[in-house]
Motif scaffolding. Sequence first.
Motif, PDB file in Angstrom:
ATOM      1  N   TRP A   1      -9.861   2.533 -23.965  1.00  0.00           N
ATOM      2  CA  TRP A   1     -10.586   2.827 -22.732  1.00  0.00           C
ATOM      3  C   TRP A   1     -11.357   1.610 -22.219  1.00  0.00           C
ATOM      4  O   TRP A   1     -11.397   1.339 -21.022  1.00  0.00           O
ATOM      5  N   ARG A   2     -11.938   0.841 -23.136  1.00  0.00           N
ATOM      6  CA  ARG A   2     -12.631  -0.387 -22.722  1.00  0.00           C
ATOM      7  C   ARG A   2     -11.646  -1.300 -21.975  1.00  0.00           C
ATOM      8  O   ARG A   2     -11.957  -1.845 -20.926  1.00  0.00           O
ATOM      9  N   PHE A   3     -10.458  -1.431 -22.537  1.00  0.00           N
ATOM     10  CA  PHE A   3      -9.445  -2.272 -21.897  1.00  0.00           C
ATOM     11  C   PHE A   3      -9.041  -1.699 -20.532  1.00  0.00           C
ATOM     12  O   PHE A   3      -9.000  -2.402 -19.523  1.00  0.00           O
TER      13      PHE A   3
ATOM     14  N   VAL B   1      -6.550   9.871 -21.181  1.00  0.00           N
ATOM     15  CA  VAL B   1      -6.328   8.904 -22.263  1.00  0.00           C
ATOM     16  C   VAL B   1      -6.784   9.504 -23.592  1.00  0.00           C
ATOM     17  O   VAL B   1      -6.084   9.426 -24.606  1.00  0.00           O
ATOM     18  N   LYS B   2      -7.941  10.136 -23.532  1.00  0.00           N
ATOM     19  CA  LYS B   2      -8.480  10.758 -24.750  1.00  0.00           C
ATOM     20  C   LYS B   2      -7.491  11.798 -25.289  1.00  0.00           C
ATOM     21  O   LYS B   2      -7.170  11.819 -26.471  1.00  0.00           O
ATOM     22  N   ARG B   3      -7.016  12.667 -24.401  1.00  0.00           N
ATOM     23  CA  ARG B   3      -6.093  13.718 -24.821  1.00  0.00           C
ATOM     24  C   ARG B   3      -4.828  13.132 -25.443  1.00  0.00           C
ATOM     25  O   ARG B   3      -4.367  13.570 -26.486  1.00  0.00           O
TER      26      ARG B   3
ATOM     27  N   LYS C   1     -10.223  -1.783 -12.712  1.00  0.00           N
ATOM     28  CA  LYS C   1     -11.017  -2.512 -11.705  1.00  0.00           C
ATOM     29  C   LYS C   1     -10.216  -3.682 -11.162  1.00  0.00           C
ATOM     30  O   LYS C   1     -10.124  -3.898  -9.947  1.00  0.00           O
ATOM     31  N   LYS C   2      -9.636  -4.453 -12.069  1.00  0.00           N
ATOM     32  CA  LYS C   2      -8.875  -5.633 -11.643  1.00  0.00           C
ATOM     33  C   LYS C   2      -7.639  -5.215 -10.838  1.00  0.00           C
ATOM     34  O   LYS C   2      -7.214  -5.909  -9.919  1.00  0.00           O
TER      35      LYS C   2
ATOM     36  N   LEU D   1      -9.519   3.887 -31.801  1.00  0.00           N
ATOM     37  CA  LEU D   1      -8.490   3.382 -30.890  1.00  0.00           C
ATOM     38  C   LEU D   1      -8.846   3.756 -29.453  1.00  0.00           C
ATOM     39  O   LEU D   1      -8.761   2.929 -28.542  1.00  0.00           O
ATOM     40  N   PHE D   2      -9.270   5.008 -29.267  1.00  0.00           N
ATOM     41  CA  PHE D   2      -9.629   5.442 -27.921  1.00  0.00           C
ATOM     42  C   PHE D   2     -10.686   4.512 -27.307  1.00  0.00           C
ATOM     43  O   PHE D   2     -10.559   4.096 -26.148  1.00  0.00           O
ATOM     44  N   GLU D   3     -11.731   4.191 -28.085  1.00  0.00           N
ATOM     45  CA  GLU D   3     -12.795   3.314 -27.563  1.00  0.00           C
ATOM     46  C   GLU D   3     -12.198   1.996 -27.077  1.00  0.00           C
ATOM     47  O   GLU D   3     -12.527   1.498 -26.003  1.00  0.00           O
TER      48      GLU D   3
END
Length: 372
Positions: free
Chosen positions: A348-350, A277-279, A356-357, A343-345
Motif C-alpha cells: 500500500w505504501r508503494f 488491496v487488503k482483501r 499520485k504519480k 506485505l500489505f503495508e
Amino acid sequence: MPEEFTVTPYKVSGDIDYDVLVKRFGTKKIDEDMLSRLSKYGPLHPMLRRGIFFSQRDLEWLLDQYDKGNKFALYTGRGPSGPIHLGHLMPWAFTKYLQDTFKVKLWFQLTDDEKFMFYDHLTLEETKRWGYENALDIIALGFDPELTNIFLDTEYISTMYPTAIKAAKKINFSTIRAVFGFDNSYNIGSIFFTSIQTVPCFLESMERGKKVPCLIPCGIDQDPHFRITRDIAEGLGFYKPALIHAKLMPSLQGSEKMSTSTKTDTTIFTTDDKKTVKRKIVNAFTGGMVSVEEQRKKGGNPEICSVHQYNTYFFEPDDKALAKLYDDCRSGKMLCGECKNLLFEKVWRFLEAHQKKRLQARDKIEEFFVRD
Ligand code: TRP
C-alpha cells in the motif's frame, strides 16, 4: 513423467522449468561471472541477485561495446489489453534501473495493433485507449523524459513501416507457424505482427543513421519474437538485439497447480483502492498449514507461498530482511496473517505513491510520446 510446459508470447501453460527453458530456447543463464561484471556499473538490482532476471543473449557483447564507448539503447513494450497490475510493473522497474545505471535511451512500444488482432473482444479504439492509460503507469515509474520515447504502433507506423516490410519479406509463414504455434485459423495480421515488434530494436539506429546496439529487457515468453529478429537483423543492416529475460511474474493465487481457489483476486491492479488491496492480500495463497497449532509446529511453506514471492520479486529489496521472513515462516515463528499484514503495508505504501504519480503523469504524456 516430466512435467510438460509451453512458453510462447501467446501461450504460457504448465509448470515452467526455467533450466529446461534456457536449453530449449538456446539462451544463456546469467551466471556469477555476469553478475560480478554487472556489479561494476552500479549496485546489483535485487532482481539480478535473486535470479528473477535470469537469462540473456549477447549481454557480454553488449557490455563490451558499452565499455568501448558504444552505448546501447533499451527497448521494451506492453500489449495494452487492459489495466496494469503489479506483475507488469516489476520488469519495467528493472528497465528503469538499467536506464539509470547506463544512462541510455529507452524505446517503449505500445502494441495496440497486436492486442486488437489477437483479442476478439477488443476494438482498436479500446486498445488505443488502454495504451494511453497504461502509459500513465509507465511514466509514473520515473523514467527520464529526456531519454524515453513511448509510442503506440498505430501512431508511429509511418516511421516503422518501411523497416517492418523489409523484415516481413525475410520471414516465412512456416517459421511463424513453428515459432508461435499458429494454425490456419489465425488472421493474417497476427501472422505479420512479429515484424512490427522487430522494428523498435532498430529505431535508435534508424534515427542516428548508424548501427546502435539494443538491449531488450522482457519476460522470457517474448523471446520467440526476438529469435526471429536476431535471425534477420544483420541482413537488414543492423546489430542483432541483445536480451535480458525475466521469469514470469507470480500470481497471488500461486501457480495453477497449487491453487484450489477460483481465479478471482489473482492480482493487484495499480488503481485498486486500499480496501481491495487488503482483501486481495488477505485472500492470497500461502500454502500455510490448516491450523495455527500445526503451523507453529511444522512451519509454513515459503517455497510455494505467493506472499513470499511478492516479497522476493519486489517488495522486500533487503536481502537480510527477506531471509528473516523466510526463516521466521519456516520455523513457525511468524504466521501467514502477520506476514500478509506486513506485505500489505509495503504494497500500500508503494501503491499510494504510485497512484499520485500516475495522476500527475496525465500532464506529462507529451514529454514522452513520439508520433509520426
Ligand atoms: N508483445 C508484448 C505483449 O504482448 C508487448 C511488447 C512489444 C514487448 N514489444 C516488446 C514486450 C518488447 C517486451 C519487449 O505484452
